[in-house]
Design an enzyme around this catalytic site. Structure first.
Site, mmCIF file in Angstrom:
data_model
loop_
_atom_site.group_PDB
_atom_site.id
_atom_site.type_symbol
_atom_site.label_atom_id
_atom_site.label_comp_id
_atom_site.label_asym_id
_atom_site.label_seq_id
_atom_site.Cartn_x
_atom_site.Cartn_y
_atom_site.Cartn_z
ATOM 1 C CE LYS A 22 56.645 4.240 35.464
ATOM 2 N NZ LYS A 22 55.509 4.527 36.357
ATOM 3 C CG ASN A 23 57.755 4.939 39.396
ATOM 4 O OD1 ASN A 23 57.079 5.368 38.460
ATOM 5 N ND2 ASN A 23 57.588 3.722 39.897
ATOM 6 C CB CYS A 117 45.165 1.765 37.794
ATOM 7 S SG CYS A 117 46.424 1.143 38.882
ATOM 8 N NE ARG A 122 48.258 2.701 42.612
ATOM 9 C CZ ARG A 122 49.116 2.986 41.638
ATOM 10 N NH1 ARG A 122 48.936 2.468 40.449
ATOM 11 N NH2 ARG A 122 50.142 3.761 41.860
ATOM 12 C CG ASP A 320 56.737 -0.811 40.887
ATOM 13 O OD1 ASP A 320 55.546 -1.145 41.011
ATOM 14 O OD2 ASP A 320 57.136 0.359 41.054
ATOM 15 N NE ARG A 412 51.313 4.053 32.343
ATOM 16 C CZ ARG A 412 51.107 3.454 33.521
ATOM 17 N NH1 ARG A 412 50.444 2.320 33.584
ATOM 18 N NH2 ARG A 412 51.555 3.983 34.642
HETATM 19 N N1 EPU Z 1 47.740 3.722 49.914
HETATM 20 C C1 EPU Z 1 46.695 4.051 50.734
HETATM 21 N N2 EPU Z 1 46.329 5.365 50.803
HETATM 22 C C2 EPU Z 1 46.969 6.339 50.087
HETATM 23 C C3 EPU Z 1 48.023 5.971 49.234
HETATM 24 C C4 EPU Z 1 48.387 4.648 49.181
HETATM 25 O O1 EPU Z 1 46.102 3.206 51.391
HETATM 26 O O2 EPU Z 1 46.594 7.517 50.200
HETATM 27 C C5 EPU Z 1 48.145 2.315 49.813
HETATM 28 C C6 EPU Z 1 48.058 1.770 48.386
HETATM 29 O O3 EPU Z 1 46.773 1.293 48.084
HETATM 30 C C7 EPU Z 1 49.100 0.689 48.402
HETATM 31 C C8 EPU Z 1 50.179 1.262 49.329
HETATM 32 O O4 EPU Z 1 49.530 2.251 50.111
HETATM 33 O O5 EPU Z 1 48.571 -0.462 48.996
HETATM 34 C C9 EPU Z 1 51.372 1.857 48.637
HETATM 35 O O6 EPU Z 1 50.957 2.768 47.603
HETATM 36 P P1 EPU Z 1 51.810 4.045 47.244
HETATM 37 O O7 EPU Z 1 51.021 5.265 47.560
HETATM 38 O O8 EPU Z 1 53.151 3.946 47.845
HETATM 39 O O9 EPU Z 1 51.893 3.927 45.658
HETATM 40 P P2 EPU Z 1 52.066 5.156 44.693
HETATM 41 O O10 EPU Z 1 52.898 6.175 45.360
HETATM 42 O O11 EPU Z 1 50.761 5.571 44.147
HETATM 43 C C10 EPU Z 1 54.302 4.412 43.559
HETATM 44 C C11 EPU Z 1 54.757 4.022 42.191
HETATM 45 C C12 EPU Z 1 54.200 2.647 41.842
HETATM 46 C C13 EPU Z 1 54.681 1.651 42.886
HETATM 47 C C14 EPU Z 1 54.234 2.109 44.281
HETATM 48 C C15 EPU Z 1 54.736 1.221 45.390
HETATM 49 C C16 EPU Z 1 55.001 6.087 40.984
HETATM 50 C C17 EPU Z 1 54.554 6.969 39.892
HETATM 51 N N3 EPU Z 1 54.300 4.982 41.218
HETATM 52 O O12 EPU Z 1 52.876 4.488 43.505
HETATM 53 O O13 EPU Z 1 54.777 2.307 40.577
HETATM 54 O O14 EPU Z 1 54.146 0.379 42.611
HETATM 55 O O15 EPU Z 1 54.730 3.450 44.521
HETATM 56 O O16 EPU Z 1 56.103 1.165 45.387
HETATM 57 O O17 EPU Z 1 56.004 6.357 41.612
HETATM 58 C C18 EPU Z 1 54.868 1.301 38.466
HETATM 59 O O18 EPU Z 1 55.869 1.986 38.218
HETATM 60 O O19 EPU Z 1 54.510 0.336 37.744
HETATM 61 C C19 EPU Z 1 54.062 1.609 39.656
HETATM 62 C C20 EPU Z 1 52.811 1.198 39.789
#
Ligand code: EPU
Length: 452
Positions: A22-23, A117, A122, A320, A412
């Site tokens: 998915k991701n 969320c 996030r 995850d 999801r």
């Molecule tokens: N963060 C910031 N600023 C940003 C973005 C992120 O401070 O602009 C922080 C976040 O708050 C968090 C950390 O950086 O503490 C990592 O967040 P990241 O941006 O890497 O998360 P994401 O890209 O939004 C993806 C996956 C998540 C998974 C995370 C971490 C997808 C669609 N989502 O989210 O997957 O937990 O990376 O590996 O790829 C799930 O599948 O259940 C899920 C939540």
């Protein structure tokens, strides 16, 4: 709303093939916006988040439909909408993935700011900082993010730059995806420092390169992108889902089972298999010519040993799989320590697992798990996707009946989880609450009359 009804205590065994990720699929789908040519993705799982992303692409004028073979074919028209509205983005935070591709191809985009969320705030500040470094003008209006590429000689186009994507928790996966996709069409060279190293980023780089981009270093913290003026269509197979694989392996382990996983991305799961091994679960590679699509066997039996684990960016232990591992450790022989370093509030499963008899003590981002001899079935509430998966695992091992409400969270990210676990011998069925309530109503009414 659907509920899972699980009769625990059955040992799982058998063979399953891991589904597409998915991701990985979500940013790959958004990459369809980078070209007017046709992009075909193979192995895209049938999930609610994927359907939402299809809807979002359609709103943006990009055709996104399954063909006869189940492949996802996408084609993005020229001059379509660049507005991703709140209605869709709020259902799926990964909607933010369209920001970079829209900006790069059309010179501007308006994307509703995703809210927090269940697992935390996030923020998207790093995405915006990265796009600003490529010259984009970034502003916020009515809850929407507005981005516009700089204009030179009458053309709006981003320009390559050095971009640092480190934040307080390390890098950002979707932020890296956004900046990498945007930089693929920028003028000149972009160097992303502190890029996310997750396998989903490598998959995106591979797709972009198949489309004619020039990306090197993906999978390391330093990614170099030489911008090109146009990208073409491509056909690409999505990598297998490391989190689905880990969840299924944990399901086998918590029931003392024996599972063979085909199409298993062992290479992306080293931190997880290391911890399984430390707990006493045997992991054997049966066929591993391609370590991202190996055949692996997970064999449990006897007492699970307690362990310490800290979630970290890849290649560390993935956040995850934290909830699923916690479910497993509730039955280990001693005290374990879990520290969540990516989303420090991602502990909605703690209270629900406690309702099933788990002994958990949380201090900030750390949970001490004191193993118990048995879990007992109970009605529990799914809250976010992975927390819910942890509850399903606990239900598989618990004595008696566990009902997991709000299964839409699980839908999801897990395709037909009940069928897949059922094929391994689990007793798990999906019921529609409304149907059950309607069936119970005459009984309740009759009982009420009898009492009156
Ligand atoms: N963060 C910031 N600023 C940003 C973005 C992120 O401070 O602009 C922080 C976040 O708050 C968090 C950390 O950086 O503490 C990592 O967040 P990241 O941006 O890497 O998360 P994401 O890209 O939004 C993806 C996956 C998540 C998974 C995370 C971490 C997808 C669609 N989502 O989210 O997957 O937990 O990376 O590996 O790829 C799930 O599948 O259940 C899920 C939540």
């Amino acid at each position: 709303m659907d509920t899972f009804v699980i009769e625990g205590g059955r040992r799982l065994s058998g063979t399953l093939a891991v589904n597409g990720s998915k991701n990985a699929a979500l940013p790959l789908m958004a990459a369809a916006l980078l070209t007017r040519e046709r992009l075909v993705l193979r192995g895209v799982p049938l999930l609610a988040d994927i359907r939402n992303m299809q809807k979002l692409l359609q709103v943006l004028g990009c055709r996104a439909e399954r063909d006869g073979d189940g492949d996802l074919a996408m084609q993005s028209a020229d001059g379509a909408s660049v507005y991703a509205p709140y209605d869709i983005v709020r259902t799926m935070r990964a909607g933010i993935c369209v920001l970079g591709p829209l900006l790069a191809r059309f010179g501007e985009a308006r994307v509703s700011m995703p809210g927090g969320c269940a697992i935390g705030d996030r923020p998207v500040d790093l995405h915006l900082r990265g796009l600003a470094a490529l010259g984009a003008d970034v502003s916020l209006e009515g809850g929407d993010i507005l981005v516009r590429a700089p204009r030179t000689r009458g053309v709006h186009r981003l320009r390559g730059a050095r971009v640092f994507l480190g934040g307080p928790m390390g890098s950002t996966v979707l932020g890296t995806a956004n900046v990498m996709s945007a930089a693929a069409l920028a003028r000149g060279e972009t160097l992303i420092e502190c890029a996310a190293c997750e396998p989903e980023i490598v998959d995106l780089a591979n797709l972009l390169n198949a489309m004619g981009a020039r990306v090197t270093g993906a999978g390391s913290p330093r990614v170099l992108i030489e911008g090109v003026s146009e990208l073409a269509g491509a056909t690409h197979r999505v990598i297998p889902d490391r989190i689905e694989a880990g969840t299924l392996a944990a399901a086998a382990a918590i029931t003392g089972g024996d599972l063979v996983l085909e199409n298993c991305p062992l290479d992306a799961l080293m931190a997880f298999t290391d911890r399984l091994h430390a707990m006493g679960v045997r992991v054997t590679t049966l066929e591993g010519a391609d370590p991202m699509r190996a055949t692996a066997r997970f064999t449990a039996g006897g007492a699970l040993r307690p362990i310490e684990v800290t979630t970290q960016p890849h290649p560390g232990f993935p956040t995850d799989l934290q909830a699923q591992l916690m479910a497993l450790l509730t039955l280990a022989d001693g005290n374990s320590v879990i520290t969540e370093k990516i989303f420090p509030e991602r502990f909605l499963h703690v209270a629900e697992l406690s309702r099933m008899g788990a002994h958990l003590f949380r201090v900030g981002p750390t949970v001490i798990v004191s193993g118990v001899r048995r879990l007992v079935g109970a009605p529990v509430m799914a809250s976010d996707l992975r927390a819910s998966a942890g509850l399903v695992l606990a239900g598989l091992a618990a004595e008696g009946t566990t009902t997991v409400n709000r299964v839409y969270h699980i839908d999801r990210g897990y395709e037909a989880l009940e069928d897949r676990l059922g094929s391994l011998g689990a007793s798990i069925r999906r019921v529609d609450d409304r149907v059950e309530e309607a069936a119970l109503l005459p009984v309740v009414v009759a009982a009420g009359r009898a009492v009156a």
